[in-house]
Design an enzyme around this catalytic site. Structure first.
Site, short mmCIF file in Angstrom:
data_model
loop_
_atom_site.label_atom_id
_atom_site.label_comp_id
_atom_site.label_asym_id
_atom_site.label_seq_id
_atom_site.Cartn_x
_atom_site.Cartn_y
_atom_site.Cartn_z
N THR A 133 7.01 79.49 5.17
CA THR A 133 7.12 79.47 3.72
C THR A 133 7.18 78.04 3.16
OG1 THR A 133 8.70 79.97 1.95
CG2 THR A 133 9.62 79.76 4.13
N ASP A 134 6.83 77.90 1.89
CA ASP A 134 6.97 76.59 1.24
C ASP A 134 8.44 76.26 0.95
OD1 ASP A 134 7.43 78.41 -0.83
OD2 ASP A 134 6.04 77.49 -2.25
N GLU A 135 9.32 77.26 1.10
CA GLU A 135 10.74 77.02 0.77
C GLU A 135 11.40 76.03 1.73
OE1 GLU A 135 13.02 80.41 -0.49
OE2 GLU A 135 11.23 81.53 -1.02
N TYR A 159 18.01 81.51 4.21
CA TYR A 159 16.65 81.95 4.54
C TYR A 159 15.76 80.75 4.86
CZ TYR A 159 11.76 83.21 3.66
OH TYR A 159 10.39 83.34 3.76
N LYS A 163 13.97 79.53 8.41
CA LYS A 163 12.52 79.38 8.59
C LYS A 163 12.19 77.94 9.00
CE LYS A 163 9.59 81.97 7.97
NZ LYS A 163 8.93 83.01 8.81
P1 NAD Z 1 8.87 91.46 4.70
O1 NAD Z 1 10.36 91.34 4.63
O2 NAD Z 1 8.16 92.32 3.70
O3 NAD Z 1 8.44 92.00 6.15
C1 NAD Z 1 9.04 91.54 7.33
C2 NAD Z 1 8.69 92.52 8.45
O4 NAD Z 1 9.29 92.02 9.66
C3 NAD Z 1 9.23 93.93 8.22
O5 NAD Z 1 8.23 94.89 8.49
C4 NAD Z 1 10.38 94.04 9.22
O6 NAD Z 1 10.59 95.37 9.71
C5 NAD Z 1 9.91 93.10 10.33
N1 NAD Z 1 11.03 92.57 11.12
C6 NAD Z 1 12.18 92.02 10.65
N2 NAD Z 1 12.98 91.67 11.69
C7 NAD Z 1 12.30 91.99 12.83
C8 NAD Z 1 12.59 91.84 14.21
N3 NAD Z 1 13.75 91.33 14.63
N4 NAD Z 1 11.67 92.26 15.11
C9 NAD Z 1 10.48 92.80 14.71
N5 NAD Z 1 10.17 92.97 13.41
C10 NAD Z 1 11.06 92.56 12.47
O7 NAD Z 1 8.32 89.96 4.66
P2 NAD Z 1 6.97 89.39 4.05
O8 NAD Z 1 7.17 89.07 2.63
O9 NAD Z 1 5.83 90.25 4.45
O10 NAD Z 1 6.88 88.00 4.83
C11 NAD Z 1 6.22 87.90 6.10
C12 NAD Z 1 6.32 86.48 6.60
O11 NAD Z 1 5.71 85.60 5.67
C13 NAD Z 1 7.76 85.99 6.79
O12 NAD Z 1 7.82 85.23 7.96
C14 NAD Z 1 8.02 85.15 5.56
O13 NAD Z 1 8.94 84.13 5.86
C15 NAD Z 1 6.64 84.58 5.28
N6 NAD Z 1 6.36 84.27 3.87
C16 NAD Z 1 6.55 85.19 2.87
C17 NAD Z 1 6.24 84.86 1.56
C18 NAD Z 1 6.37 85.86 0.43
O14 NAD Z 1 6.14 85.50 -0.74
N7 NAD Z 1 6.69 87.12 0.68
C19 NAD Z 1 5.74 83.60 1.26
C20 NAD Z 1 5.55 82.68 2.30
C21 NAD Z 1 5.85 83.03 3.59
#
Ligand code: NAD
Length: 362
Positions: A133-135, A159, A163
């Site tokens: 993430t950009d955070e 969080y 990350k």
């Molecule tokens: P999300 O919370 O919607 O999904 C996370 C998934 O990971 C879920 O399906 C959950 O069941 C699974 N999970 C959690 N813990 C687990 C474990 N211990 N073992 C196996 N599976 C597990 O998240 P998202 O928004 O889809 O984000 C996905 C990735 O992208 C993350 O790494 C997040 O940091 C990164 N990200 C998200 C955003 C955003 O805007 N949502 C932006 C930048 C980066």
């Protein structure tokens, strides 16, 4: 390619799995623990593909991870599994440390042992892609330039700190053990299948049920918004064309203050589901409301709330030719339409039925 993908039942993961199955010929093994944020229904439409397999399991389980590497023999790992909600990380950071840091370590360790056993040809094409993430870069003032790949890390929430830790581990496994990694750091995503605790689905679902729409502080925080399918395409571009050991920032070039965004989503709803035609609203609410934006309520700000995130995405654009395809207005219209047309998806989450469904009790 055979891609071992973690977190594919979540928001971005499910959109990425759909892209990989529908738009490429690769095989995907989706490993997901199905925490509250994971929902196999989000990938139900592609789950019958013979190039797709789902395994429910925890990235913190080293025996499971090893067995999946041994059996599936992946050509690449795309690691998205994480605890991802900042507010939850403030209330209970433990799961963030476990999954985001310890879980990433487990995957790196298993990937390294597996990679060491590959022949030279497979070694040269193997990739471990860490999705971040950009955070991790912290907060910008209104005048700062956007985050670049060399911006120093300065995370503020549990969080973003977890990350950031995982990003450092991934780089260390490249520098120390020669594991061929790529890292991407992306801005805020929006689009279909986003869990209804995040800003955009909260606004849509509160508005259509006539409840107050909570906005932190004065809504002045600025985020850079990217449509989730554009993120999926960027991830694929980095996996297949990114240079080993490099980081690529991904952003939508769409900076907006939260309040501006919330008002825009309310305006789209005024048009797509006029208050007078909304079957969920009683007559009293209909007479009180002129527009959905009347429901906006400012609430006490989140502690340590970063003021502004913005991404300089020039590296991925110049090296890999990626640019977002969706513009701000079209992306948000598509998203609001999707939530209006897919009530069943979010209703079973709001009622808690999705948890029973995956336990086979519904
Ligand atoms: P999300 O919370 O919607 O999904 C996370 C998934 O990971 C879920 O399906 C959950 O069941 C699974 N999970 C959690 N813990 C687990 C474990 N211990 N073992 C196996 N599976 C597990 O998240 P998202 O928004 O889809 O984000 C996905 C990735 O992208 C993350 O790494 C997040 O940091 C990164 N990200 C998200 C955003 C955003 O805007 N949502 C932006 C930048 C980066």
């Amino acid at each position: 390619m055979k891609i071992l993908l973690t977190g594919g039942a979540g928001f971005i993961g499910s959109n990425l799995v759909r892209f990989l199955i529908e738009d490429t010929d690769h095989e995907v093994l989706n490993l997901d623990k199905l925490t509250y944020a994971g929902n196999p229904i989000s990938v139900e439409d592609i789950s019958s593909s013979d190039r797709y397999e789902f395994v429910q399991g925890d990235i913190c389980d080293p025996d499971l991870i090893k067995s999946l590497f041994d059996r599936f023999q992946p050509d690449a790992v795309m690691h998205l599994a994480a605890e991802s909600h900042v507010d939850r990380s403030i209330d209970g950071p433990d799961a963030f440390i476990q999954t985001n840091i310890v879980g990433t370590f487990n995957l790196l360790h298993a990937a390294r042992v597996y990679f060491d056993g590959l022949d030279d040809a497979r070694k040269s094409s193997f990739r471990f892609h860490h999705i971040s993430t950009d955070e991790v870069y912290g907060s910008l003032t209104m005048d700062d330039p956007g985050f670049s790949e060399t911006t120093p890390y300065d995370p503020h929430s549990p969080y973003s700190a977890s990350k950031a830790s995982s990003d450092h581990l991934v780089r260390a496994w490249n520098d120390t053990y020669g594991l061929p990694v790529v890292i991407t750091n992306c801005s805020n995503n929006y689009g279909p299948y986003q869990f209804p605790e995040k800003l955009i689905p909260v606004v849509i679902l509160k508005a259509i049920s006539g409840q107050s729409i909570p906005v932190y502080g004065k809504g002045e925080n600025v985020r850079d918004w990217l449509y989730v399918t554009d993120h999926a395409k960027a991830l694929y571009a980095v996996l297949t064309g990114g240079r080993v050991g490099e980081t690529y920032n991904i952003g939508g070039n769409n900076e907006r203050q939260n309040i501006e965004l919330v008002r825009m989503v309310c305006g789209i709803l005024d048009e797509m589901l006029p208050i007078a035609d909304n079957p969920e609203l009683d007559d009293e609410t209909k007479t009180k409301l002129n527009e959905y934006a009347d429901l906006i309520t400012f609430v006490t700000d989140r502690p340590g709330h970063d003021l502004r995130y913005a991404i300089d995405a020039s590296k991925i654009e110049s090296e890999l030719g990626w640019k977002p395809e969706e513009d701000f207005a079209s992306g948000f219209r598509k998203t609001v339409r999707w939530y209006l047309d897919n009530r069943q998806w979010w209703e079973q989450i709001l009622s808690g039925d999705y948890k029973l469904q995956r336990q086979g009790t519904l």
